[in-house]
Design a protein around this motif. Sequence first.
Motif, mmCIF file in Angstrom:
data_model
loop_
_atom_site.group_PDB
_atom_site.id
_atom_site.type_symbol
_atom_site.label_atom_id
_atom_site.label_comp_id
_atom_site.label_asym_id
_atom_site.label_seq_id
_atom_site.Cartn_x
_atom_site.Cartn_y
_atom_site.Cartn_z
ATOM 1 N N ASP A 79 63.652 4.057 -62.967
ATOM 2 C CA ASP A 79 62.746 4.423 -64.048
ATOM 3 C C ASP A 79 63.405 4.030 -65.368
ATOM 4 O O ASP A 79 64.428 4.599 -65.742
ATOM 5 N N ALA A 80 62.806 3.080 -66.062
ATOM 6 C CA ALA A 80 63.407 2.529 -67.282
ATOM 7 C C ALA A 80 63.066 3.383 -68.494
ATOM 8 O O ALA A 80 62.251 3.010 -69.335
ATOM 9 N N ALA A 81 63.718 4.504 -68.618
ATOM 10 C CA ALA A 81 63.507 5.390 -69.762
ATOM 11 C C ALA A 81 63.950 4.735 -71.067
ATOM 12 O O ALA A 81 63.612 5.212 -72.143
ATOM 13 N N ASN A 82 64.707 3.640 -70.975
ATOM 14 C CA ASN A 82 65.143 2.905 -72.164
ATOM 15 C C ASN A 82 64.238 1.711 -72.473
ATOM 16 O O ASN A 82 64.530 0.924 -73.360
ATOM 17 N N GLY A 83 63.147 1.570 -71.731
ATOM 18 C CA GLY A 83 62.220 0.466 -71.964
ATOM 19 C C GLY A 83 62.704 -0.873 -71.448
ATOM 20 O O GLY A 83 62.167 -1.916 -71.808
ATOM 21 N N ALA A 84 63.708 -0.878 -70.580
ATOM 22 C CA ALA A 84 64.265 -2.132 -70.048
ATOM 23 C C ALA A 84 63.219 -2.905 -69.258
ATOM 24 O O ALA A 84 62.403 -2.317 -68.535
ATOM 25 N N ARG A 85 63.300 -4.220 -69.382
ATOM 26 C CA ARG A 85 62.478 -5.118 -68.567
ATOM 27 C C ARG A 85 63.319 -5.837 -67.517
ATOM 28 O O ARG A 85 62.814 -6.634 -66.755
ATOM 29 N N HIS A 86 64.633 -5.527 -67.531
ATOM 30 C CA HIS A 86 65.568 -6.082 -66.556
ATOM 31 C C HIS A 86 66.225 -4.915 -65.829
ATOM 32 O O HIS A 86 66.607 -3.923 -66.453
ATOM 33 N N VAL A 87 66.381 -5.070 -64.523
ATOM 34 C CA VAL A 87 66.998 -4.018 -63.720
ATOM 35 C C VAL A 87 68.096 -4.620 -62.858
ATOM 36 O O VAL A 87 67.940 -5.715 -62.321
ATOM 37 N N ALA A 88 69.202 -3.907 -62.764
ATOM 38 C CA ALA A 88 70.300 -4.301 -61.877
ATOM 39 C C ALA A 88 70.409 -3.244 -60.787
ATOM 40 O O ALA A 88 70.649 -2.069 -61.080
ATOM 41 N N ILE A 89 70.209 -3.670 -59.559
ATOM 42 C CA ILE A 89 70.378 -2.775 -58.418
ATOM 43 C C ILE A 89 71.807 -2.959 -57.952
ATOM 44 O O ILE A 89 72.171 -4.001 -57.412
ATOM 45 N N ALA A 90 72.612 -1.934 -58.196
ATOM 46 C CA ALA A 90 74.061 -2.071 -58.044
ATOM 47 C C ALA A 90 74.600 -1.609 -56.708
ATOM 48 O O ALA A 90 75.761 -1.871 -56.399
ATOM 49 N N GLY A 92 73.240 -2.210 -53.516
ATOM 50 C CA GLY A 92 72.853 -2.971 -52.337
ATOM 51 C C GLY A 92 71.623 -2.453 -51.621
ATOM 52 O O GLY A 92 71.280 -2.952 -50.554
ATOM 53 N N LEU A 93 70.938 -1.474 -52.192
ATOM 54 C CA LEU A 93 69.738 -0.896 -51.575
ATOM 55 C C LEU A 93 68.514 -1.297 -52.390
ATOM 56 O O LEU A 93 68.285 -0.758 -53.478
ATOM 57 N N TRP A 94 67.738 -2.262 -51.873
ATOM 58 C CA TRP A 94 66.574 -2.749 -52.592
ATOM 59 C C TRP A 94 65.563 -1.616 -52.786
ATOM 60 O O TRP A 94 65.365 -0.782 -51.902
ATOM 61 N N ARG A 95 64.937 -1.602 -53.954
ATOM 62 C CA ARG A 95 63.869 -0.659 -54.279
ATOM 63 C C ARG A 95 62.671 -1.471 -54.763
ATOM 64 O O ARG A 95 62.790 -2.254 -55.708
ATOM 65 N N ASP A 96 61.516 -1.255 -54.146
ATOM 66 C CA ASP A 96 60.328 -2.009 -54.545
ATOM 67 C C ASP A 96 59.909 -1.727 -55.979
ATOM 68 O O ASP A 96 59.213 -2.542 -56.588
ATOM 69 N N GLU A 97 60.344 -0.611 -56.559
ATOM 70 C CA GLU A 97 60.036 -0.328 -57.964
ATOM 71 C C GLU A 97 60.618 -1.399 -58.879
ATOM 72 O O GLU A 97 60.140 -1.584 -59.999
ATOM 73 N N ALA A 98 61.613 -2.120 -58.402
ATOM 74 C CA ALA A 98 62.211 -3.192 -59.201
ATOM 75 C C ALA A 98 61.208 -4.312 -59.469
ATOM 76 O O ALA A 98 61.369 -5.069 -60.425
ATOM 77 N N LEU A 99 60.165 -4.400 -58.661
ATOM 78 C CA LEU A 99 59.148 -5.429 -58.859
ATOM 79 C C LEU A 99 58.321 -5.185 -60.119
ATOM 80 O O LEU A 99 57.586 -6.069 -60.555
ATOM 81 N N ASN A 100 58.447 -4.015 -60.725
ATOM 82 C CA ASN A 100 57.740 -3.707 -61.966
ATOM 83 C C ASN A 100 58.461 -4.254 -63.193
ATOM 84 O O ASN A 100 57.968 -4.118 -64.307
ATOM 85 N N PHE A 101 59.627 -4.860 -63.001
ATOM 86 C CA PHE A 101 60.421 -5.416 -64.092
ATOM 87 C C PHE A 101 60.198 -6.926 -64.157
ATOM 88 O O PHE A 101 59.690 -7.527 -63.215
ATOM 89 N N GLU A 102 60.606 -7.539 -65.252
ATOM 90 C CA GLU A 102 60.515 -8.996 -65.370
ATOM 91 C C GLU A 102 61.566 -9.691 -64.519
ATOM 92 O O GLU A 102 61.332 -10.775 -63.996
ATOM 93 N N ARG A 103 62.736 -9.064 -64.422
ATOM 94 C CA ARG A 103 63.832 -9.687 -63.684
ATOM 95 C C ARG A 103 64.677 -8.602 -63.044
ATOM 96 O O ARG A 103 64.938 -7.556 -63.640
ATOM 97 N N ALA A 104 65.098 -8.879 -61.824
ATOM 98 C CA ALA A 104 65.970 -7.953 -61.101
ATOM 99 C C ALA A 104 67.236 -8.683 -60.675
ATOM 100 O O ALA A 104 67.179 -9.839 -60.245
ATOM 101 N N PHE A 105 68.352 -7.994 -60.805
ATOM 102 C CA PHE A 105 69.644 -8.468 -60.328
ATOM 103 C C PHE A 105 70.012 -7.560 -59.163
ATOM 104 O O PHE A 105 70.166 -6.354 -59.349
ATOM 105 N N TYR A 106 70.115 -8.132 -57.987
ATOM 106 C CA TYR A 106 70.334 -7.348 -56.768
ATOM 107 C C TYR A 106 71.728 -7.674 -56.233
ATOM 108 O O TYR A 106 71.970 -8.751 -55.718
ATOM 109 N N PHE A 107 72.650 -6.732 -56.395
ATOM 110 C CA PHE A 107 74.035 -6.915 -55.972
ATOM 111 C C PHE A 107 74.229 -6.327 -54.577
ATOM 112 O O PHE A 107 73.826 -5.198 -54.319
ATOM 113 N N PHE A 108 74.862 -7.111 -53.706
ATOM 114 C CA PHE A 108 75.141 -6.620 -52.357
ATOM 115 C C PHE A 108 76.484 -7.150 -51.900
ATOM 116 O O PHE A 108 76.978 -8.150 -52.395
ATOM 117 N N ASP A 109 77.074 -6.436 -50.953
ATOM 118 C CA ASP A 109 78.384 -6.838 -50.414
ATOM 119 C C ASP A 109 78.281 -6.932 -48.895
ATOM 120 O O ASP A 109 77.182 -6.881 -48.331
#
Length: 145
Positions: A79-90, A92-109
Amino acid sequence: MQVDFYQLSRDPVDQVLPAIAARVLSLGERLLVVAADDAQLGRISTGLWEGPPESFLAHGRAGEGAESIQPVLLSQDCDAANGARHVAIADGLWRDEALNFERAFYFFDAASVDGARESWRALSRRDGVMPRFWRQDGRKWVQGP
């Protein structure tokens, strides 16, 4: 919407994320960083603080107040309470809510690679989603096939 998959093989996310955050901020954008584990958010916060003074990355944590003014907001929720249009999933667990952003960075190991593969397959089939894959090659990131 663009989803950049970052395979962490050399450095942990708390060491990699500051460079991504700096790049997002240099574009005049804001970033939401999401991880379920509070301790991991703490390590990321430390990583954002520990750079040289000229690279300081102002940030805050959800629930601490003043979320709307944070250039980088660390949260357990997507939930982008800061108005972010970019999200970093740090974590490794994908969340479909990230599709509501312009760009997602998905980090996994290595521990989350199977989930990342499944997410890649699912996102590759979705209209309007452009997944890209990045891997570490020494200190640089190179785009993979």
